[in-house]
Scaffold this active site. Structure first.
Site, PDB file in Angstrom:
ATOM      1  N   GLY A  21       1.075  -1.229   0.067  1.00  0.00           N
ATOM      2  CA  GLY A  21      -0.106  -0.014   0.064  1.00  0.00           C
ATOM      3  C   GLY A  21       0.902   1.374  -0.122  1.00  0.00           C
ATOM      4  O   GLY A  21       0.626   2.470   0.482  1.00  0.00           O
ATOM      5  N   ARG A  55      -0.612  -1.171  -6.375  1.00  0.00           N
ATOM      6  CA  ARG A  55      -1.208  -1.251  -7.441  1.00  0.00           C
ATOM      7  C   ARG A  55      -0.789  -0.056  -8.624  1.00  0.00           C
ATOM      8  O   ARG A  55      -0.909  -0.337  -9.842  1.00  0.00           O
ATOM      9  CB  ARG A  55      -2.703  -1.488  -7.440  1.00  0.00           C
ATOM     10  CG  ARG A  55      -3.103  -2.997  -6.961  1.00  0.00           C
ATOM     11  CD  ARG A  55      -4.578  -2.838  -6.640  1.00  0.00           C
ATOM     12  NE  ARG A  55      -5.259  -2.024  -5.839  1.00  0.00           N
ATOM     13  CZ  ARG A  55      -6.117  -2.239  -5.294  1.00  0.00           C
ATOM     14  NH1 ARG A  55      -7.060  -3.250  -5.555  1.00  0.00           N
ATOM     15  NH2 ARG A  55      -6.836  -1.272  -4.290  1.00  0.00           N
ATOM     16  N   LEU A 192      -0.944   3.253  21.555  1.00  0.00           N
ATOM     17  CA  LEU A 192      -0.034   2.722  22.404  1.00  0.00           C
ATOM     18  C   LEU A 192       1.251   2.992  22.129  1.00  0.00           C
ATOM     19  O   LEU A 192       2.271   2.562  23.055  1.00  0.00           O
ATOM     20  CB  LEU A 192      -0.252   1.038  22.257  1.00  0.00           C
ATOM     21  CG  LEU A 192      -1.749   0.546  22.545  1.00  0.00           C
ATOM     22  CD1 LEU A 192      -1.896  -0.831  22.323  1.00  0.00           C
ATOM     23  CD2 LEU A 192      -2.188   0.802  23.940  1.00  0.00           C
ATOM     24  N   LYS A 194       2.213   6.415  21.955  1.00  0.00           N
ATOM     25  CA  LYS A 194       2.289   7.899  22.322  1.00  0.00           C
ATOM     26  C   LYS A 194       2.991   7.986  23.817  1.00  0.00           C
ATOM     27  O   LYS A 194       2.792   7.088  24.431  1.00  0.00           O
ATOM     28  CB  LYS A 194       0.884   8.575  22.152  1.00  0.00           C
ATOM     29  CG  LYS A 194       0.238   8.734  20.873  1.00  0.00           C
ATOM     30  CD  LYS A 194      -1.163   9.194  20.896  1.00  0.00           C
ATOM     31  CE  LYS A 194      -1.447   9.612  19.419  1.00  0.00           C
ATOM     32  NZ  LYS A 194      -0.420  10.646  18.736  1.00  0.00           N
ATOM     33  N   HIS A 252      -8.723   2.695  20.556  1.00  0.00           N
ATOM     34  CA  HIS A 252      -7.707   3.931  21.030  1.00  0.00           C
ATOM     35  C   HIS A 252      -8.178   4.025  22.327  1.00  0.00           C
ATOM     36  O   HIS A 252      -7.446   3.925  23.242  1.00  0.00           O
ATOM     37  CB  HIS A 252      -7.741   5.266  20.296  1.00  0.00           C
ATOM     38  CG  HIS A 252      -7.237   4.966  18.864  1.00  0.00           C
ATOM     39  ND1 HIS A 252      -6.327   4.134  18.443  1.00  0.00           N
ATOM     40  CD2 HIS A 252      -7.597   5.700  17.789  1.00  0.00           C
ATOM     41  CE1 HIS A 252      -6.216   4.334  17.191  1.00  0.00           C
ATOM     42  NE2 HIS A 252      -6.953   5.442  16.870  1.00  0.00           N
ATOM     43  N   ARG A 355      -8.635  12.095  32.428  1.00  0.00           N
ATOM     44  CA  ARG A 355      -8.676  12.872  33.635  1.00  0.00           C
ATOM     45  C   ARG A 355      -9.372  11.826  34.836  1.00  0.00           C
ATOM     46  O   ARG A 355     -10.542  11.257  34.724  1.00  0.00           O
ATOM     47  CB  ARG A 355      -9.954  13.865  33.285  1.00  0.00           C
ATOM     48  CG  ARG A 355      -9.493  14.989  32.289  1.00  0.00           C
ATOM     49  CD  ARG A 355     -10.576  16.005  32.249  1.00  0.00           C
ATOM     50  NE  ARG A 355     -10.428  17.128  33.227  1.00  0.00           N
ATOM     51  CZ  ARG A 355      -9.686  18.232  33.073  1.00  0.00           C
ATOM     52  NH1 ARG A 355      -8.913  18.358  31.876  1.00  0.00           N
ATOM     53  NH2 ARG A 355      -9.596  18.946  33.979  1.00  0.00           N
ATOM     54  N   ARG A 384      -2.461  14.612  29.686  1.00  0.00           N
ATOM     55  CA  ARG A 384      -2.859  15.279  28.420  1.00  0.00           C
ATOM     56  C   ARG A 384      -1.904  14.662  27.295  1.00  0.00           C
ATOM     57  O   ARG A 384      -0.754  14.743  27.292  1.00  0.00           O
ATOM     58  CB  ARG A 384      -2.586  16.773  28.261  1.00  0.00           C
ATOM     59  CG  ARG A 384      -3.104  17.441  26.968  1.00  0.00           C
ATOM     60  CD  ARG A 384      -3.046  18.795  26.938  1.00  0.00           C
ATOM     61  NE  ARG A 384      -1.737  19.434  27.354  1.00  0.00           N
ATOM     62  CZ  ARG A 384      -1.508  20.139  28.287  1.00  0.00           C
ATOM     63  NH1 ARG A 384      -2.250  20.511  28.937  1.00  0.00           N
ATOM     64  NH2 ARG A 384      -0.274  20.851  28.515  1.00  0.00           N
ATOM     65  N   TYR A 392      -0.290  16.552  34.847  1.00  0.00           N
ATOM     66  CA  TYR A 392      -0.758  17.712  36.066  1.00  0.00           C
ATOM     67  C   TYR A 392      -1.729  17.279  37.038  1.00  0.00           C
ATOM     68  O   TYR A 392      -2.527  16.501  36.818  1.00  0.00           O
ATOM     69  CB  TYR A 392      -0.826  18.987  35.502  1.00  0.00           C
ATOM     70  CG  TYR A 392      -2.371  19.159  34.705  1.00  0.00           C
ATOM     71  CD1 TYR A 392      -3.304  19.759  35.229  1.00  0.00           C
ATOM     72  CD2 TYR A 392      -2.108  18.895  33.314  1.00  0.00           C
ATOM     73  CE1 TYR A 392      -4.566  19.752  34.492  1.00  0.00           C
ATOM     74  CE2 TYR A 392      -3.243  19.039  32.279  1.00  0.00           C
ATOM     75  CZ  TYR A 392      -4.378  19.669  33.200  1.00  0.00           C
ATOM     76  OH  TYR A 392      -5.598  19.615  32.585  1.00  0.00           O
ATOM     77  N   LEU A 413       3.822  18.665  34.825  1.00  0.00           N
ATOM     78  CA  LEU A 413       5.178  18.265  34.456  1.00  0.00           C
ATOM     79  C   LEU A 413       4.828  18.663  32.666  1.00  0.00           C
ATOM     80  O   LEU A 413       3.942  17.493  32.241  1.00  0.00           O
ATOM     81  CB  LEU A 413       5.535  16.763  34.531  1.00  0.00           C
ATOM     82  CG  LEU A 413       6.495  15.976  33.798  1.00  0.00           C
ATOM     83  CD1 LEU A 413       7.889  16.813  33.841  1.00  0.00           C
ATOM     84  CD2 LEU A 413       6.618  14.553  33.906  1.00  0.00           C
TER      85      LEU A 413
END
Length: 526
Positions: A21, A55, A192, A194, A252, A355, A384, A392, A413
């Site tokens: 692909g 292709r 997974l 990140k 996710h 959170r 985050r 944090y 942090l």
């Protein structure tokens, strides 16, 4: 990871990465740039070749021109990397009883040509399937017939969505698992890879102060939030086949939830970790319709097109672009704690975060002093994921001054600040998720890939709801493009115990010369 960069170099590993692909968006925008960064940082073995297969009737130079536009780095390094990249045009599926084995023969010959240059080293092969799942069975069959390494290992990376429901996922797995062992299959979920998600295990199991708090006695609810400020933007043909639950929530967000809720594994081996995630998923009953809000974005206040205005979307589509799902883990640690999974397109901001909201302090001494806190305030532990990765804690603290007044503050942090300089003074950049995961595959580490039984358990949670939605049994709540989503979603969150923190005074320290001293705020958008 099992091996360091130096281990790979000392081993003189002979490696071929075949990108099937290769002419598609995923390969150009994610796979090749990730391979380039691994090459730039010295993580690819010296004896590596990258072969594209698709292709489209491209030449080597045409592929290099397409891919080169998405690579970021010095021209010298880019050109050196692109010389490793070649291209073979061909079909994926059988067109006749005798032609099948020949489909991938040119690919197999190209791999053998590369491996013949390093005859003293075993030939190791990665096949990255940047393809629709419907092509996986014939592609894997042709790889098995023509392209298996006889001297080294063979590993297959497959992309989501892996099926549409439990039955189709199991059928797909059955077809592929007849051809390859589970140890050869790498079902990729890029979340997974990140940085913050990979930090979940370290944060949970390497910090003693968190362990006594991580249970239903102290935690009121946990939100896992995915928000995009854009719509489908011409990708409606793909998105409308799957919807937001299949595209984001079932994979996710549920994988993140399993990492948050899992027990401490006996070791860091991939199967020990995935065993604990599986235990969590098996404790989650199928999603009930009264714990779900679904929606579809409509025209925005500034004329932004709604979902049905997109020319690639069927005009009668009932595909959800927003979902809020409340799940429960029925075990001793988490019984009664709602896990609120929220995902949507066409919302008011770009954000993915976790959170963890704690319960109120019992017998609060400072209730009468909460004049600066508003009616509602709970401690929160926030991770985050994107943008600007950070961890944090939202705390209640004394407002500096002569009087006993209470304010909100944060201990933070910020990864962007942390990654600016390494201890050696070099620039240190958080790697892309695909970089990590491709390197994990090369190193044979399956920790951050989804095992078949995990996939089965996750589909079992959502399949009854998905069938009900697909049959038109669920009414969608409309929401304007650029808003926070359907109003009924906030009502459901409140009904299961979430409280929106209203901070009227925030004294979070942001630098040596600045202190935030904010006027009353509206409830934050979450």
């Amino acid at each position: 990871m099992k091996h360091s960069q130096q281990d790979l170099e000392r081993a003189g590993l002979c490696l071929t990465v075949s990108v099937l692909g290769a002419s598609g968006d995923l390969a150009r925008k994610k796979t090749y740039p990730a391979l380039f960064k691994l090459y730039e940082k010295g993580y690819l073995p010296r004896n590596t070749a990258i072969i594209g297969y698709a292709r489209s009737p491209l030449t080597n130079e045409a592929l290099r021109k397409q891919v080169g536009g998405y690579l970021k780095g010095s021209e010298q390094v880019k050109n050196a990397f692109l010389q490793l990249c070649t291209y073979i045009p061909g079909q994926y599926s059988l067109t006749g009883p005798e032609e099948g084995p020949l489909l991938f023969q040119k690919l197999a010959d190209a791999i053998l040509d590369h491996e013949s240059l390093f005859a003293d080293s075993p030939g190791n092969r990665v096949f990255y399937l940047a393809l629709p799942p419907s092509t996986y069975p014939p592609v894997c069959e042709n790889i098995k017939k023509c392209c298996i390494s006889n001297t080294g290992w063979t590993r297959i990376i497959v992309e989501k969505p892996f099926g549409r429901d439990l039955a189709s996922s199991e059928q797909l797995n059955e077809q592929i698992c007849k051809l390859f062992q589970e140890s050869q299959l790498y079902r990729i979920d890029h979340y997974l890879g990140k940085e913050i998600v990979q930090n979940l295990m370290v944060m949970r199991f390497a910090n003693r102060f968190l362990s006594p708090l991580w249970n239903r006695e102290n935690i009121s609810n946990i939100q896992i939030i995915f928000k995009e400020p854009i719509g489908v933007e011409g990708r409606g043909g793909y998105f409308d086949q799957y919807g937001i639950i299949r595209d984001v929530v079932q994979n996710h967000l549920l994988q993140i939830m399993a990492l948050i809720a899992m027990e401490r594994p006996p070791s860091l081996s991939p199967d020990d970790i995935r065993d604990e995630k599986l235990k969590v998923l098996r404790c989650v009953p199928p999603l009930s319709t009264d714990k779900v809000v679904l929606g579809q974005y409509t025209t925005g206040p500034n004329g932004e097109p709604g979902y049905l205005d997109d020319p690639t979307v069927p005009q009668d589509s009932t595909c959800p672009t927003f979902a809020l799902c409340v799940l429960y883990v029925q075990n001793e640690r988490w019984d009664g704690v709602p896990f609120i999974l929220k995902a949507g397109k066409g919302l008011n901001e770009h954000k993915t975060e976790i959170r963890v909201q704690l319960r109120e302090v019992p017998g609060d001494l400072f209730t009468k002093h909460n004049v600066h806190m508003g009616d509602n305030f709970r401690n929160e532990f926030v991770l985050r994921v994107q943008p600007d990765p950070a961890i944090y804690m939202k705390l209640t603290v004394k407002d500096p001054g002569m009087e006993m007044k209470i304010a909100g503050g944060e201990l933070e942090l910020a990864y962007n600040d942390l990654s600016k300089k390494s201890p050696k003074g070099d620039d240190m950049v958080i790697p892309d998720a695909y970089e990590r995961l491709i390197l994990d595959c090369i190193n044979g580490d399956q920790q951050h890939f989804v095992r078949r039984d995990e996939l089965k358990a996750s589909w079992a949670i959502f399949t009854p709801l998905l069938h009900y939605v697909d049959a038109g049994g669920f009414e969608l709540g409309n929401y304007p493009y650029g808003s926070q989503g359907p109003a009924s979603a906030d009502k459901l969150r409140e009904a299961v115990g979430h409280i929106t923190n209203i901070v009227q005074r925030d004294i979070t320290w942001t630098g040596p010369k600045n202190r935030r001293n904010l006027p009353p705020l509206v409830p934050p958008s979450v």
